[in-house]
Design a protein around this motif. Structure first.
Motif, PDB file in Angstrom:
ATOM      1  N   SER A  69       0.798  -1.899   0.371  1.00 30.23           N
ATOM      2  CA  SER A  69      -0.352  -0.246   0.026  1.00 30.23           C
ATOM      3  C   SER A  69       0.997   1.057  -0.212  1.00 30.23           C
ATOM      4  CB  SER A  69      -1.235  -0.168   1.408  1.00 30.23           C
ATOM      5  OG  SER A  69      -2.047  -1.336   1.444  1.00 30.23           O
ATOM      6  N   ARG A  72      -4.106   5.685   7.428  1.00 31.80           N
ATOM      7  CA  ARG A  72      -5.209   4.027   7.746  1.00 31.80           C
ATOM      8  C   ARG A  72      -6.167   4.333   7.110  1.00 31.80           C
ATOM      9  NH1 ARG A  72      -5.141   7.473  13.083  1.00 31.80           N
ATOM     10  NH2 ARG A  72      -6.302   8.503  13.346  1.00 31.80           N
ATOM     11  N   ALA A  73      -6.597   5.482   6.472  1.00 31.90           N
ATOM     12  CA  ALA A  73      -7.975   5.544   5.441  1.00 31.90           C
ATOM     13  C   ALA A  73      -7.168   4.230   4.658  1.00 31.90           C
ATOM     14  CB  ALA A  73      -8.183   6.785   4.932  1.00 31.90           C
ATOM     15  N   LEU A 107      -5.064   2.155   4.003  1.00 30.05           N
ATOM     16  CA  LEU A 107      -4.231   0.948   4.478  1.00 30.05           C
ATOM     17  C   LEU A 107      -5.631  -0.231   4.679  1.00 30.05           C
ATOM     18  CD1 LEU A 107      -2.397  -1.102   5.771  1.00 30.05           C
ATOM     19  CD2 LEU A 107      -2.016  -0.551   7.463  1.00 30.05           C
ATOM     20  N   GLN A 108      -7.148   0.662   5.623  1.00 28.13           N
ATOM     21  CA  GLN A 108      -8.281  -0.084   6.010  1.00 28.13           C
ATOM     22  C   GLN A 108      -8.831  -0.408   4.688  1.00 28.13           C
ATOM     23  OE1 GLN A 108     -10.691   2.230   8.212  1.00 28.13           O
ATOM     24  NE2 GLN A 108     -11.791   0.286   8.848  1.00 28.13           N
ATOM     25  N   ARG A 109      -8.660   0.519   3.935  1.00 32.16           N
ATOM     26  CA  ARG A 109      -9.616   0.488   2.787  1.00 32.16           C
ATOM     27  C   ARG A 109      -8.783  -1.098   1.345  1.00 32.16           C
ATOM     28  NH1 ARG A 109      -8.856   5.590  -1.399  1.00 32.16           N
ATOM     29  NH2 ARG A 109      -7.104   4.030  -1.713  1.00 32.16           N
ATOM     30  N   ILE A 127      -6.861  -2.996   2.778  1.00 33.84           N
ATOM     31  CA  ILE A 127      -7.347  -4.268   3.797  1.00 33.84           C
ATOM     32  C   ILE A 127      -8.593  -5.125   3.258  1.00 33.84           C
ATOM     33  CG2 ILE A 127      -7.579  -5.428   5.683  1.00 33.84           C
ATOM     34  CD1 ILE A 127      -5.233  -3.686   6.486  1.00 33.84           C
ATOM     35  N   MET A 128      -9.468  -3.700   3.304  1.00 31.42           N
ATOM     36  CA  MET A 128     -11.142  -4.444   3.545  1.00 31.42           C
ATOM     37  C   MET A 128     -11.068  -4.727   1.570  1.00 31.42           C
ATOM     38  SD  MET A 128     -13.246  -1.311   5.252  1.00 31.42           S
ATOM     39  CE  MET A 128     -14.621  -2.631   4.778  1.00 31.42           C
TER      40      MET A 128
END
Length: 418
Positions: free
Chosen positions: A295, A307-308, A310-312, A314-315
Motif C-alpha cells: 500500500s 489509516r484510510a 490501509l483500511q480500504r 485490507i477490506m
C-alpha cells in the motif's frame, strides 16, 4: 541460462492470438512451470521493493525472484544489493526475517557470516579447522545480475544478458509506474498483505484488466454499497470506448480513470486511482500463488489518510476482503478446471473483442495504443502472446530478436493448428 526444450514444438503452438484460444495445459503442467521459472522469472526484471522500505544502511527486505528467496539490502555505500538467501556452505537461508535492520547475515547452521554486499566475512574455525585454506573471496552470496531503480521502484534480474530496466519497461511500462509515482512523494505503508491461493500465477495476472467479471463476481460488494447490478453491468458491458496499452514483453494497462490497472510482466500489477497499491504474484508451483500487496501513500499525508488507505486495501484486497475472496475462488476453480483430464484438449476462450480494436500510432500518451471497447480480452491475449515469446527464446538476444511488437502486428506468429 539452462538449455531447455519445449514440450511439443514451439510454445507459440500453445497460444492462438488471432483466434483468441490458449491451451489450458499452460495453467497446470509442472514441466511448463519449470520452464517458466527458467525462461521468464530467471530472465525478466522483477520488482523487489520500494526504496522507502530500505532507506538506511543495514535495512533489508526479504522477497522472491520466481521461487528463489532473495534479500534486498541497503549497503554502507547506500547501494542497493539483491542477494540470494542461501548460504554458500550448505544452502541454508541466512535471513529468516521479513524485514529489519542488521549489520550482517549469519547462517544458523554453521555460522558462516556475510556482510551487506554478500561478502563472506566470518567462518567459524577458519584458522584451526580450515587451516586458513578457504578462499573467502570466492564464497560470497550469489547476487542478482543487475539491480536498478526507477522512481523509487527497485527491480532486479538474474540474467547477465538482460537489457537495461528502461529498455525492458519501454515507454508503456515507464508510463505505468509514473501513473502511481505521480500521486506524490510516495512511500510504502509498513505491513505487506500476504495470502496464498491454490491457483496458477497467470490466472491472477490476466484478471487485472478483466472487467467482464466485475458485475458477476462482485455482486455482493455492489449490493452492500447500494449500487444496482443493472447499472454496474451496464457500465462495463455497454459498447464504451477504451484505450488498451500494450508494451513489448507482455506489459499491459488500461486508461480507465476510475480504475487504471497496469501490469508489468510477469508478476507486478499496479492499482493506481482506486487503491494506490501494488500486488506481486509469487509462483509457488504450477497450481499455487502467493500474493503480496504493498500500500502506497504520499509521505506528506496525514496519519488519518494513511489509516484510510490501509483500511480500504485490507477490506478490499486482504484474504478476508470483499474483492479477493471472490477473485481467489474463481482463480482456484479455473486452475482446477484447467487440470481436469476431460478438458485437456479444450482450449480456453479469449475471443472477446478479436478483430475489433484499432491501432492508433500517434496517441496522447506518446506511444501506440489500441482503441477498443473498455471491456475486452485483448489484455489477456497480448500477455499470453508475450508469454509464448519468452518461453520460445533461449536467451535475451533471441527474445529481443523475436517477439511481438504492439505497433507491428504483422510480426505476430502463425496460429497453432488443432
Amino acid at each position: 541460462m539452462t538449455s531447455v526444450k519445449p514440450l511439443e514444438g514451439t510454445f507459440a503452438g500453445y497460444v492462438d492470438y488471432d483466434q483468441g484460444l490458449v491451451d489450458r495445459r499452460i495453467f497446470s503442467d509442472p514441466d511448463i512451470h519449470r520452464i517458466e521459472m527458467e525462461r521468464i522469472f530467471a530472465r525478466a526484471w522483477l520488482f523487489m521493493c520500494h526504496e522507502s522500505q530500505i532507506p538506511n544502511k543495514g535495512d533489508f527486505f526479504q522477497t522472491y525472484m520466481g521461487e528463489n528467496s532473495v534479500i534486498v539490502t541497503r549497503a554502507a555505500d547506500q547501494s542497493v544489493q539483491v542477494l540470494l538467501n542461501h548460504c554458500m556452505h550448505r544452502g541454508n537461508t541466512v535471513c529468516k526475517a521479513d524485514s529489519g535492520t542488521v549489520s550482517s547475515f549469519m547462517c544458523s547452521y554453521h555460522g558462516w557470516t556475510y556482510d551487506l554486499t554478500g561478502k563472506l566475512v566470518g567462518v567459524p574455525g577458519f584458522k584451526n579447522i580450515y587451516d586458513r585454506q578457504l578462499d573467502k573471496d570466492k564464497w560470497g552470496l550469489r547476487k542478482a545480475a543487475h539491480v536498478e531503480s526507477y522512481r523509487g521502484f527497485v527491480f532486479a534480474t538474474l540474467d547477465p544478458e538482460a537489457p537495461s530496466l528502461r529498455e525492458f519497461l519501454g515507454a508503456p511500462g515507464v508510463h505505468m509506474i509514473d501513473t502511481l509515482a505521480n500521486f506524490g512523494d510516495m512511500e510504502v505503508i509498513p505491513g505487506i498483505i500476504k495470502h496464498r491461493l491454490q491457483c496458477n500465477w497467470k490466472s491472477a495476472m490476466e484478471n487485472d484488466q478483466d472487467y467482464y467479471h466485475v458485475g458477476i463476481s462482485h455482486a455482493s460488494l455492489f449490493d452492500s454499497i447500494g449500487e444496482a447490478m443493472d447499472d454496474v453491468n451496464q457500465g462495463y458491458w455497454e459498447d464504451q470506448d477504451g484505450e488498451i496499452i500494450r508494451g513489448e514483453y507482455g506489459h499491459v494497462a488500461d486508461t480507465i480513470p476510475e480504475h487504471n490497472h497496469a501490469n508489468v510482466f510477469p508478476h507486478m500489477c499496479m492499482f493506481t486511482n482506486l487503491l494506490q497499491a501494488v500486488v506481486i504474484r509469487h509462483p509457488r508451483g504450477p497450481m499455487e500463488t502467493e500474493q503480496w500487496y504493498f500500500s502506497f501513500v504520499d509521505k506528506n499525508a496525514s496519519e488519518e489518510e494513511r489509516r484510510a488507505i490501509l483500511q480500504r486495501n485490507i477490506m478490499r484486497l486482504g484474504p478476508g476482503g470483499v474483492i479477493e475472496q471472490d477473485d481467489g475462488e474463481n482463480w482456484e476453480l479455473s486452475t482446477k478446471g484447467a487440470a481436469a483430464p476431460a478438458m485437456r484438449n479444450v482450449p480456453v476462450n479469449y475471443q472477446m473483442g478479436v478483430g475489433n480494436g484499432e491501432l492508433v500510432q500517434e496517441s496522447e500518451l506518446g506511444f501506440p495504443v489500441m482503441k477498443a471497447r473498455r471491456t475486452n480480452e485483448e489484455y489477456a491475449r497480448w500477455q499470453y502472446r508475450a508469454w509464448a515469446d519468452w518461453m520460445d527464446a533461449d536467451s535475451w538476444q533471441g527474445l529481443k530478436a523475436n517477439h511481438a511488437h504492439p505497433d507491428h502486428p504483422e510480426k505476430l506468429p502463425t496460429p497453432f493448428e488443432r
